[in-house]
Design a protein around this motif. Structure first.
Motif, PDB file in Angstrom:
ATOM      1  N   ASN A 215      35.221  49.779  36.052  1.00  0.00           N
ATOM      2  CA  ASN A 215      34.714  49.386  37.570  1.00  0.00           C
ATOM      3  C   ASN A 215      35.795  48.172  37.759  1.00  0.00           C
ATOM      4  O   ASN A 215      36.558  47.725  37.003  1.00  0.00           O
ATOM      5  CB  ASN A 215      33.305  48.848  37.195  1.00  0.00           C
ATOM      6  CG  ASN A 215      33.093  47.605  36.283  1.00  0.00           C
ATOM      7  OD1 ASN A 215      33.946  47.381  35.347  1.00  0.00           O
ATOM      8  ND2 ASN A 215      32.058  46.959  36.279  1.00  0.00           N
TER       9      ASN A 215
ATOM     10  N   THR B  88      35.420  44.727  40.752  1.00  0.00           N
ATOM     11  CA  THR B  88      34.532  43.912  41.663  1.00  0.00           C
ATOM     12  C   THR B  88      35.742  43.396  42.615  1.00  0.00           C
ATOM     13  O   THR B  88      36.660  42.831  42.387  1.00  0.00           O
ATOM     14  CB  THR B  88      33.922  42.599  40.846  1.00  0.00           C
ATOM     15  OG1 THR B  88      33.243  43.020  39.755  1.00  0.00           O
ATOM     16  CG2 THR B  88      33.046  41.572  41.892  1.00  0.00           C
TER      17      THR B  88
ATOM     18  N   ASN C 146      30.378  40.338  47.532  1.00  0.00           N
ATOM     19  CA  ASN C 146      31.131  40.868  46.321  1.00  0.00           C
ATOM     20  C   ASN C 146      30.198  42.306  46.000  1.00  0.00           C
ATOM     21  O   ASN C 146      29.419  42.485  46.228  1.00  0.00           O
ATOM     22  CB  ASN C 146      30.933  39.984  45.138  1.00  0.00           C
ATOM     23  CG  ASN C 146      31.653  38.889  45.014  1.00  0.00           C
ATOM     24  OD1 ASN C 146      32.734  38.912  45.960  1.00  0.00           O
ATOM     25  ND2 ASN C 146      31.300  37.885  44.342  1.00  0.00           N
ATOM     26  N   LYS C 147      31.231  43.171  46.096  1.00  0.00           N
ATOM     27  CA  LYS C 147      31.035  44.438  45.774  1.00  0.00           C
ATOM     28  C   LYS C 147      31.539  45.096  44.680  1.00  0.00           C
ATOM     29  O   LYS C 147      32.566  44.549  44.165  1.00  0.00           O
ATOM     30  CB  LYS C 147      31.353  45.393  47.042  1.00  0.00           C
ATOM     31  CG  LYS C 147      30.644  45.229  48.311  1.00  0.00           C
ATOM     32  CD  LYS C 147      30.734  46.214  49.301  1.00  0.00           C
ATOM     33  CE  LYS C 147      29.731  45.973  50.276  1.00  0.00           C
ATOM     34  NZ  LYS C 147      29.742  47.358  51.364  1.00  0.00           N
ATOM     35  N   GLN C 148      31.075  46.296  44.020  1.00  0.00           N
ATOM     36  CA  GLN C 148      31.489  46.670  42.932  1.00  0.00           C
ATOM     37  C   GLN C 148      31.705  48.219  43.118  1.00  0.00           C
ATOM     38  O   GLN C 148      31.068  48.931  43.543  1.00  0.00           O
ATOM     39  CB  GLN C 148      30.474  46.499  41.756  1.00  0.00           C
ATOM     40  CG  GLN C 148      30.960  46.911  40.258  1.00  0.00           C
ATOM     41  CD  GLN C 148      30.001  46.245  38.948  1.00  0.00           C
ATOM     42  OE1 GLN C 148      28.944  46.606  39.406  1.00  0.00           O
ATOM     43  NE2 GLN C 148      30.770  45.758  38.146  1.00  0.00           N
TER      44      GLN C 148
END
Length: 147
Positions: free
Chosen positions: A34, A36, A45-47
């Protein structure tokens, strides 16, 4: 041209070990990685999660089968390959996957002892020889080393 991939992530499933007719071990497992990042539009913030199929050959495949399980953290070094096949309905299918040339275990013994890593059994502790005893020599082939 250069084709090298380095990934660190967690196994999404237990290792599946098979052998070719000539006896070569092949291990397959899934890896989740993953990252970020900050969305440029919303500022939040997205992952992003990626699921990658990994294939390991030879003695490394047998060692991966012995010590790795779902949830274990590993570092993979290998090369990107493009797989193509025809499915049972006659459709042409394809995907990218990784053929690992090096698999490095990233979890510590402490995290394995807490039950976070299925399939990991630490080696028993050995007592150190006394100073006046001879230290035995160990004969290990390079082919037996997992790294």
């Amino acid at each position: 041209m250069f084709n090298k991939v380095v990934l660190m992530g967690r196994l999404t499933r237990d290792v599946e070990l098979r052998y070719t007719p000539n006896g070569t071990a092949i291990a397959k497992f899934g890896l989740a990685t993953n990252r970020t990042f900050k969305d440029n539009v919303t500022g939040e913030n997205k992952q992003e999660v990626m699921f990658i199929d990994i294939t390991v050959f030879g003695r490394s495949a047998e060692i991966a089968n012995q010590y790795l399980g779902k949830g274990r953290r590993v570092l993979i070094e290998g090369r990107l390959v493009f797989d193509q096949w025809v499915d049972s309905t006659g459709q042409k299918r394809s995907k990218h996957s990784i053929v690992a040339e090096r698999v490095q275990f990233m979890d510590s013994k402490a995290s394995a002892d807490k039950g976070m890593n299925a399939g990991y059994t630490p080696a028993p502790k050995q007592e150190m020889p006394q100073k006046n005893q001879d230290i035995p020599s160990i004969d290990i082939d390079d082919d037996e080393l997992p790294f």
